[in-house]
Design an enzyme around this catalytic site. Structure first.
Site: not given
Ligand code: NAD
Length: 430
Positions: A122, A152, A154, A205, A250, A254, A258, A261, A264
Site C-alpha cells: 500500500t 492487495e 487480503l 486501496k 463492518f 466494539g 487496529g 493497515c 496507518k
Molecule cells: P510485513 O512487515 O509483514 O512484511 C514486510 C517484509 O518486507 C518483511 O519481511 C521485511 O523484512 C521485508 N523487507 C523490508 N524491506 C525489504 C527490502 N528492501 N528488500 C526485501 N525485503 C524487505 O508487511 P505486510 O503486512 O506484509 O505488508 C506489506 C505491505 O502490504 C504494506 O504496504 C501493507 O500496508 C500492505 N498490505 C498489508 C495487508 C495485511 O493484512 N498485512 C493487507 C493488504 C495490504
C-alpha cells in the site's frame, strides 16, 4: 507459467508468493531478513495464518517456490517483480516509504531485459511514478521496464482464502499492455479485474480501507448514542444490515479497529489530503472516534471498579483480531497500558499472539490458558473475538473471579446469558 520475484516475505509477500506458486508459476521470495529466509527454507512458516504452512510445504516440495536474501538470484530472470515490503506509519501520519525506496533501488541494480514491476504494498498516490523514477536513476539504458500498481486487499486470518478468491483485482498503469500481462496472472481466479491509471489504482486501496474504517467508527458513534438512549447497537446494526445499500459487514461496535493497515492507511490518506490542501474532516473524525473507543473502554472498567490501584484484571485476546498473531496497532496494547498506568495489574491470554505480545507488554503476565488469566481477577476484559472465547465456560469464569465482572469489548456474548451465570455484564452500546 511466469517467472516471478516477490520482494518482502511478510503477510502479503509470503501469501502472494505461495499462491502464485500454487497457480503454477515459478516464484522466488526475496527478503532482507536472514532469519526469516532461513526458517522459510527449512519449511517453517514464520507467521500464524490458517492454511499457509500447507501451501508453503506443497509448493516448496514441488520446486515452484524458493526463498533467498539475494536479489541477484532471481530478479535478473524474472518477468514480474512484485514489491511487497512494509510501508508503516511515520511520526507525522505519512506512509514511511524507506523500504520501498530501498527495494526499488536494489531491484534496479539487478534488472535485465524486459520486466514488469508490480507495486503491491500500500503506497501513497504517486508512488508508481516514484518507483519508476528510482529505477530509471539506478539502472542502465538497455533495460526495459514498466510499473503496475496492484494493491492487495487480503485480510490477515483469512489471507490464503482471500488471495485465492479475491473479490476484485485492481491494476493501474500508464502502460496498458503491462497491466494486461499482470491481469493474465490472475485470470485463472475468474474475478472482476479493474484496469485503470496508476494514481486511481493507488487511491482505490486507500479509499477502500478508509471506507471500512469509517463504517466501524460510524457504528461506534451510534453505539455511544445507543448507550445513552437505551437502545441495543447489536440489534440496530442487524436491522440496518439487511438494507443492501448498507450491508451487514463492518457494522460491529466494539473497541475499534487496529492492525497494520486501517490505522496507518487512514492516517496516510488524511496526511495526503492535507498536503493536497483539502480538509479531511471525516477521516479526522474516524481516527478520533477510534482512539476514543480504547479510552472509553478503560473508563467503563473504572466506572465499575472505581480506583484501579492493585486491581487484578484478566484480559482475553491480545492480537488485533482473531485468527492472527499480529500485534501491530492492537487495541489490547493501549488498553493494557492504560490499565497498568492506573495501578492495575494485568494477566492476559491469547491463543496465538502471546510470543509477539511479550516484548510489547513487559509488565503484563502472559498466561497459557484463559482461565489462568482470570483466576482471582476483579474483571475480565474481552478484547479479541477468538472463537475460543465465544465458547467459554461462563460458570467456571464466575467461580474463578474475585469480582464477577465481564467487560465485553466485542459484544461477543448474550448479556442475559452472562448475567444468568452470576456475572455483571458491560458491553459496547447495549
Ligand atoms: P510485513 O512487515 O509483514 O512484511 C514486510 C517484509 O518486507 C518483511 O519481511 C521485511 O523484512 C521485508 N523487507 C523490508 N524491506 C525489504 C527490502 N528492501 N528488500 C526485501 N525485503 C524487505 O508487511 P505486510 O503486512 O506484509 O505488508 C506489506 C505491505 O502490504 C504494506 O504496504 C501493507 O500496508 C500492505 N498490505 C498489508 C495487508 C495485511 O493484512 N498485512 C493487507 C493488504 C495490504
Amino acid at each position: 507459467m511466469a517467472r516471478i520475484s516477490i520482494i518482502g516475505s511478510g503477510y502479503v509477500g509470503l501469501v502472494s508468493a505461495a499462491a502464485f506458486a500454487d497457480l503454477g508459476n515459478d516464484v522466488t521470495g526475496i527478503d532482507i531478513d536472514e532469519n526469516k529466509v532461513a526458517s522459510l527454507r527449512r519449511g517453517e512458516c514464520p507467521i500464524y495464518e490458517p492454511g499457509l504452512p500447507e501451501l508453503l510445504t506443497r509448493n516448496l516440495k514441488a520446486g515452484r517456490l524458493r526463498f533467498t536474501t539475494s536479489y541477484a538470484d532471481a530478479v535478473p530472470d524474472s518477468e514480474f517483480v512484485f514489491i511487497c515490503v512494509d510501508t508503516p506509519q511515520s511520526f507525522n501520519g505519512e506512509a514511511d516509504m524507506r523500504a520501498v525506496r530501498r527495494a526499488a533501488t536494489t531491484i534496479a541494480q539487478h534488472l535485465r531485459g524486459a520486466t514488469i514491476l508490480v507495486n503491491k504494498s500500500t503506497m501513497p498516490i504517486g508512488s508508481g511514478d516514484l518507483v519508476a523514477k528510482i529505477v530509471k536513476e539506478h539502472t542502465c539504458d538497455e533495460v526495459n521496464f514498466s510499473v503496475v500498481s496492484n494493491p492487495e486487499f487480503l485480510r490477515e486470518g483469512s489471507a490464503v482464502h482471500d488471495v485465492m478468491h479475491p473479490e476484485r483485482i485492481v491494476l493501474g498503469s500508464d502502460d496498458r499492455q503491462a497491466a494486461e500481462k499482470v491481469a493474465d496472472l490472475y485470470r485463472v481466479l475468474q474475478t472482476p479485474i479493474v484496469i485503470t491509471d496508476l494514481r486511481s489504482a493507488e487511491m482505490i486501496k486507500y479509499a477502500s480501507n478508509a471506507f471500512l474504517a469509517t463504517k466501524i467508527s460510524f457504528i461506534n458513534e451510534i453505539a455511544r448514542i445507543c448507550e445513552r438512549v437505551g437502545a441495543d447497537v447489536t440489534v440496530v446494526a442487524k436491522g440496518m444490515g439487511h438494507d443492501a445499500r448498507i450491508g451487514p459487514l463492518f457494522l460491529e461496535a466494539g473497541i475499534g479497529y487496529g492492525g497494520s493497515c486501517f490505522p496507518k492507511d487512514v492516517s496516510a490518506l488524511a496526511y495526503m489530503a492535507e498536503e493536497a490542501n483539502t480538509h479531511p474532516q471525516l477521516l479526522r473524525a474516524v481516527i478520533e472516534i477510534n482512539n476514543d473507543q480504547r479510552r472509553r473502554f478503560v473508563q467503563k472498567l473504572q466506572e465499575q471498579l472505581g480506583d484501579l490501584t492493585d486491581r487484578q484484571i484478566g484480559v482475553w485476546g491480545l492480537a488485533f483480531k482473531q485468527n492472527t498473531d499480529d500485534m501491530r496497532e492492537s487495541p489490547a496494547i493501549d488498553i493494557i497500558r492504560m490499565i497498568e498506568q492506573r495501578g492495575g495489574t494485568v494477566r492476559a491470554y491469547d491463543p496465538a499472539a502471546a510470543e509477539n505480545a511479550r516484548p510489547l507488554l513487559p509488565n503484563t503476565t502472559i498466561c497459557s490458558s484463559p482461565y489462568d488469566a482470570i483466576d482471582g481477577a476483579d474483571a475480565l476484559c474481552v478484547i479479541t473475538p477468538w472463537n475460543e472465547f465465544k465458547q467459554a465456560n461462563l460458570g467456571r469464569v464466575a467461580e474463578l473471579m474475585r469480582t464477577p465482572l465481564l467487560l465485553d469489548g466485542r459484544n461477543l456474548y448474550d448479556p442475559s446469558d452472562v448475567q444468568a451465570h452470576g456475572l455483571t455484564y458491560v458491553g459496547i452500546g447495549r
